[in-house]
Design a protein around this motif. Structure first.
Motif, PDB file in Angstrom:
ATOM      1  N   SER A 186       0.823  -1.207   0.000  1.00 24.09           N
ATOM      2  CA  SER A 186       0.000   0.000   0.000  1.00 24.09           C
ATOM      3  C   SER A 186       0.859   1.258   0.000  1.00 24.09           C
ATOM      4  O   SER A 186       0.574   2.218  -0.730  1.00 24.09           O
ATOM      5  CB  SER A 186      -0.918  -0.005   1.223  1.00 24.09           C
ATOM      6  OG  SER A 186      -1.642   1.191   1.321  1.00 24.09           O
ATOM      7  N   ALA A 187       1.915   1.257   0.813  1.00 24.75           N
ATOM      8  CA  ALA A 187       2.807   2.418   0.847  1.00 24.75           C
ATOM      9  C   ALA A 187       3.473   2.626  -0.506  1.00 24.75           C
ATOM     10  O   ALA A 187       3.603   3.763  -0.994  1.00 24.75           O
ATOM     11  CB  ALA A 187       3.863   2.236   1.937  1.00 24.75           C
ATOM     12  N   PHE A 188       3.893   1.548  -1.136  1.00 25.81           N
ATOM     13  CA  PHE A 188       4.540   1.669  -2.443  1.00 25.81           C
ATOM     14  C   PHE A 188       3.560   2.190  -3.493  1.00 25.81           C
ATOM     15  O   PHE A 188       3.920   3.025  -4.334  1.00 25.81           O
ATOM     16  CB  PHE A 188       5.090   0.312  -2.866  1.00 25.81           C
ATOM     17  CG  PHE A 188       5.928   0.369  -4.104  1.00 25.81           C
ATOM     18  CD1 PHE A 188       7.194   0.909  -4.077  1.00 25.81           C
ATOM     19  CD2 PHE A 188       5.441  -0.113  -5.305  1.00 25.81           C
ATOM     20  CE1 PHE A 188       7.972   0.964  -5.214  1.00 25.81           C
ATOM     21  CE2 PHE A 188       6.208  -0.061  -6.443  1.00 25.81           C
ATOM     22  CZ  PHE A 188       7.479   0.473  -6.405  1.00 25.81           C
ATOM     23  N   LEU A 189       2.316   1.716  -3.443  1.00 32.66           N
ATOM     24  CA  LEU A 189       1.310   2.191  -4.400  1.00 32.66           C
ATOM     25  C   LEU A 189       1.064   3.683  -4.222  1.00 32.66           C
ATOM     26  O   LEU A 189       0.916   4.421  -5.212  1.00 32.66           O
ATOM     27  CB  LEU A 189       0.007   1.413  -4.216  1.00 32.66           C
ATOM     28  CG  LEU A 189      -1.163   1.854  -5.101  1.00 32.66           C
ATOM     29  CD1 LEU A 189      -0.833   1.670  -6.578  1.00 32.66           C
ATOM     30  CD2 LEU A 189      -2.435   1.101  -4.740  1.00 32.66           C
ATOM     31  N   GLN A 190       1.010   4.158  -2.991  1.00 31.67           N
ATOM     32  CA  GLN A 190       0.831   5.588  -2.759  1.00 31.67           C
ATOM     33  C   GLN A 190       1.970   6.391  -3.382  1.00 31.67           C
ATOM     34  O   GLN A 190       1.750   7.425  -4.021  1.00 31.67           O
ATOM     35  CB  GLN A 190       0.755   5.864  -1.254  1.00 31.67           C
ATOM     36  CG  GLN A 190      -0.539   5.422  -0.607  1.00 31.67           C
ATOM     37  CD  GLN A 190      -0.554   5.712   0.881  1.00 31.67           C
ATOM     38  OE1 GLN A 190       0.483   5.730   1.535  1.00 31.67           O
ATOM     39  NE2 GLN A 190      -1.733   5.940   1.421  1.00 31.67           N
ATOM     40  N   ALA A 229      -4.520   8.148  -6.185  1.00 34.91           N
ATOM     41  CA  ALA A 229      -4.368   9.294  -7.089  1.00 34.91           C
ATOM     42  C   ALA A 229      -5.169  10.493  -6.599  1.00 34.91           C
ATOM     43  O   ALA A 229      -4.741  11.645  -6.765  1.00 34.91           O
ATOM     44  CB  ALA A 229      -4.819   8.903  -8.494  1.00 34.91           C
ATOM     45  N   LEU A 230      -6.328  10.249  -5.998  1.00 32.82           N
ATOM     46  CA  LEU A 230      -7.153  11.353  -5.505  1.00 32.82           C
ATOM     47  C   LEU A 230      -6.407  12.163  -4.456  1.00 32.82           C
ATOM     48  O   LEU A 230      -6.468  13.405  -4.458  1.00 32.82           O
ATOM     49  CB  LEU A 230      -8.456  10.802  -4.924  1.00 32.82           C
ATOM     50  CG  LEU A 230      -9.377  11.823  -4.252  1.00 32.82           C
ATOM     51  CD1 LEU A 230      -9.842  12.863  -5.260  1.00 32.82           C
ATOM     52  CD2 LEU A 230     -10.571  11.134  -3.601  1.00 32.82           C
ATOM     53  N   VAL A 231      -5.711  11.498  -3.565  1.00 28.86           N
ATOM     54  CA  VAL A 231      -4.958  12.213  -2.526  1.00 28.86           C
ATOM     55  C   VAL A 231      -3.899  13.111  -3.164  1.00 28.86           C
ATOM     56  O   VAL A 231      -3.702  14.265  -2.744  1.00 28.86           O
ATOM     57  CB  VAL A 231      -4.321  11.209  -1.547  1.00 28.86           C
ATOM     58  CG1 VAL A 231      -3.426  11.930  -0.560  1.00 28.86           C
ATOM     59  CG2 VAL A 231      -5.408  10.437  -0.808  1.00 28.86           C
ATOM     60  N   ALA A 232      -3.222  12.602  -4.191  1.00 23.93           N
ATOM     61  CA  ALA A 232      -2.196  13.410  -4.861  1.00 23.93           C
ATOM     62  C   ALA A 232      -2.811  14.605  -5.569  1.00 23.93           C
ATOM     63  O   ALA A 232      -2.248  15.709  -5.563  1.00 23.93           O
ATOM     64  CB  ALA A 232      -1.421  12.545  -5.853  1.00 23.93           C
ATOM     65  N   VAL A 233      -3.978  14.430  -6.191  1.00 26.42           N
ATOM     66  CA  VAL A 233      -4.653  15.540  -6.871  1.00 26.42           C
ATOM     67  C   VAL A 233      -5.071  16.605  -5.858  1.00 26.42           C
ATOM     68  O   VAL A 233      -4.920  17.818  -6.099  1.00 26.42           O
ATOM     69  CB  VAL A 233      -5.871  15.023  -7.657  1.00 26.42           C
ATOM     70  CG1 VAL A 233      -6.694  16.184  -8.212  1.00 26.42           C
ATOM     71  CG2 VAL A 233      -5.423  14.124  -8.807  1.00 26.42           C
ATOM     72  N   ILE A 234      -5.596  16.184  -4.718  1.00 27.75           N
ATOM     73  CA  ILE A 234      -5.984  17.141  -3.674  1.00 27.75           C
ATOM     74  C   ILE A 234      -4.765  17.910  -3.185  1.00 27.75           C
ATOM     75  O   ILE A 234      -4.825  19.129  -2.952  1.00 27.75           O
ATOM     76  CB  ILE A 234      -6.677  16.400  -2.512  1.00 27.75           C
ATOM     77  CG1 ILE A 234      -8.026  15.844  -2.966  1.00 27.75           C
ATOM     78  CG2 ILE A 234      -6.870  17.324  -1.312  1.00 27.75           C
ATOM     79  CD1 ILE A 234      -8.715  14.991  -1.920  1.00 27.75           C
ATOM     80  N   TYR A 235      -3.651  17.221  -3.021  1.00 23.40           N
ATOM     81  CA  TYR A 235      -2.414  17.876  -2.584  1.00 23.40           C
ATOM     82  C   TYR A 235      -2.001  18.983  -3.552  1.00 23.40           C
ATOM     83  O   TYR A 235      -1.699  20.112  -3.132  1.00 23.40           O
ATOM     84  CB  TYR A 235      -1.311  16.832  -2.447  1.00 23.40           C
ATOM     85  CG  TYR A 235       0.083  17.391  -2.398  1.00 23.40           C
ATOM     86  CD1 TYR A 235       0.594  17.931  -1.223  1.00 23.40           C
ATOM     87  CD2 TYR A 235       0.892  17.382  -3.531  1.00 23.40           C
ATOM     88  CE1 TYR A 235       1.879  18.448  -1.175  1.00 23.40           C
ATOM     89  CE2 TYR A 235       2.179  17.895  -3.485  1.00 23.40           C
ATOM     90  CZ  TYR A 235       2.667  18.427  -2.316  1.00 23.40           C
ATOM     91  OH  TYR A 235       3.933  18.941  -2.277  1.00 23.40           O
TER      92      TYR A 235
END
Length: 390
Positions: free
Chosen positions: A149-153, A344-350
Motif C-alpha cells: 500500500s505504501a509503495f502504491l501511494q 491518485a485522488l490524494v495526490a490531486v488534492i495535494y
C-alpha cells in the motif's frame, strides 16, 4: 428655347467645362469620392487580447481546480496511463492475496489434519492454539499489505505530479522514482497500522476483562465500547482528513514524517470539509461501482446453484466453485482500480491545495515555459520557502 443652358450652382457662376491644355488634349474628368462615413473610427493601437485559460500541458489545468475537475481527475489518471497505473495496482493486489493464501492455507490444512487425528480432549487445546497461531500469522500478510500500500501511494503521487506537467512515465520509471521514498512511506504506514492495532487491542482487553468480571460488567463494557467506537471513528475521520496529504509531501517534497505531518495539517487548514467530502464521495462511488459489478455475479451463481441442486446433494458444486473464482477475479480487478483511484485522488488534492495556498500553479506554468524553451529548470514541487508555510 433654342439657346444652350448650363447648370449653375446655387449662388455662383455657371459651371464651365474645363479648358484644354496647351497640347490640345482635354483634361480628365475630376474623380469622384465616396461620401464620408460618420460611424465610429477604428481603434488605434495594439489589438486588445481577450482572456485565455491557463495552460494544461497534461493531466490537470494549471489553476486551482473546480469540484468537478477534482472529483473526476483520479479516474483520468487511470485512463491516461492505464498500463503503468492499473498494472501497479494489480500487482499490489496480487501480492497481498498471494501472501495471505501462502501463509493461511498451509496453516489451516495443518490445523484441520491435527484436529481430525486428535482425541476429543486434545481437539479443544489444538483449536485454542490454532486461534493464537492464526492471529500471529495474520501479521505476515498485514505487513506485506502495508508495504504494498505504501509503495502504491508513492507510485501514484509520482504519476499525478509528472502527468500534470505533461510527462508520461512507464512502469519501471514510476517504480524507480517511488522506491526512493519507500522507507519514510513505510514508516508512516506502520504508524497508522500501529495506532489502529492499539485501539483494537484496547477494546478487546476491555471486553475480555469485563467478561471475566461478570455478565453485568460485560454488558456495560460492550455498550461503552460501542459508544467509544463512534467517538474514535469520528476522531479517525478528522485526523485522517487532516493527515491525508502526508504521503504526497513525503514523496514530492522529500520530507521526513514529522515535517510531512505538519505540512499536511497546514495545507488542509480551511479546506477540511472540501477535502473530507471529496474523499468520502469518491469512496462511495467506488464502493457502489464494485457492488454493481460483483454482487450480480454472486447472486446469479447462488440462484443457479439453487435451481440445479435444490436438495443440496452436491450437484451444483462446480457452479459454486466457478462463481467463487469469477468473484475473486472481479474483486482483484476492482480492488486494483479502487486502490489506484483513491491513491491518485490524494495526490490531486495535494496539488490543488498547494495551488490555492502557495501559488503552485504559477511555479508550474513557469516550469513548463522554461522547459519548453530549453532552459534549465528545477523541481517545481520542492518544499516552498518558509514564508509559504504560514
Amino acid at each position: 428655347m433654342g439657346s444652350d443652358h448650363h447648370w449653375q450652382a446655387p449662388g455662383g457662376a455657371p459651371a464651365q467645362p474645363p479648358a484644354p491644355d496647351a497640347s490640345g488634349t482635354p483634361p480628365t474628368a475630376p474623380q469622384s469620392f465616396p461620401p464620408p462615413s460618420y460611424g465610429m473610427a477604428p481603434p488605434v493601437g495594439p489589438p486588445q487580447l481577450g482572456w485565455t485559460p491557463p495552460p494544461k500541458p497534461g493531466l490537470l489545468p494549471l489553476r486551482p481546480l473546480g469540484f468537478g475537475t477534482l472529483l473526476w481527475a483520479p479516474f483520468r489518471v487511470l485512463r491516461r496511463n492505464a498500463a503503468a497505473t492499473f498494472g501497479t495496482g494489480l500487482v499490489v493486489q496480487l501480492v497481498s492475496v498471494v501472501a495471505t493464501l501462502a501463509v493461511m492455507v498451509p496453516f489451516m490444512v495443518f490445523v484441520f489434519s491435527r484436529i481430525d487425528g486428535a482425541s476429543a480432549a486434545d481437539a479443544d487445546a489444538i483449536a485454542s492454539g490454532a486461534v493464537g497461531g492464526f492471529i500471529l500469522l495474520m501479521l505476515v500478510p498485514l505487513a506485506i499489505a502495508l508495504v504494498a500500500s505504501a509503495f502504491l501511494q508513492g507510485v501514484m503521487v509520482v504519476e499525478v505530479a509528472s502527468g500534470t506537467l505533461g510527462d508520461r512515465l512507464g512502469f519501471g520509471a514510476l517504480w524507480k522514482r517511488a522506491a526512493k521514498r519507500i522507507w519514510p512511506l513505510l514508516g508512516w504506514t506502520a504508524m497508522l497500522a500501529g495506532a489502529l492495532l492499539a485501539v483494537v487491542l484496547a477494546f478487546v482487553l476491555v471486553i475480555v476483562f469485563a467478561a471475566i468480571t461478570g455478565p453485568a460488567a460485560l454488558v456495560v463494557a460492550i455498550l461503552v465500547t460501542l459508544l467509544a467506537g463512534l467517538g474514535i471513528a469520528a476522531l479517525a475521520a478528522w485526523l485522517g482528513t487532516k493527515l491525508s496529504l502526508v504521503p504526497s509531501v513525503i514523496v514530492l517534497e522529500s520530507a521526513g514524517i514529522g515535517t510531512a505531518i505538519r505540512r499536511s495539517w497546514r495545507l488542509t487548514g480551511g479546506f477540511f470539509w472540501r477535502t473530507f467530502g471529496t474523499l468520502v464521495l469518491v469512496g462511495a462511488i467506488l464502493y457502489l461501482a464494485s457492488q454493481v459489478v460483483v454482487q450480480p455475479v454472486s447472486l446469479i451463481g447462488t440462484i443457479l446453484a439453487a435451481v440445479i441442486d435444490p436438495t443440496g446433494s452436491g450437484a451444483a458444486v462446480p457452479i459454486t466453485v466457478v462463481t467463487m473464482v469469477v468473484t475473486l477475479i472481479l474483486s482483484l480487478l476492482i480492488g486494483a482500480i479502487t486502490a489506484v483511484v483513491q491513491a491518485a485522488l490524494v495526490a490531486v488534492i495535494y496539488i490543488d491545495l498547494r495551488m490555492r495556498t502557495e501559488a503552485l500553479d504559477l511555479d508550474l506554468v513557469r516550469y513548463v515555459e522554461q522547459r519548453d524553451a530549453g532552459l534549465p529548470v528545477a523541481d517545481p514541487y520542492g518544499a516552498p520557502a518558509p514564508s509559504g508555510l504560514a
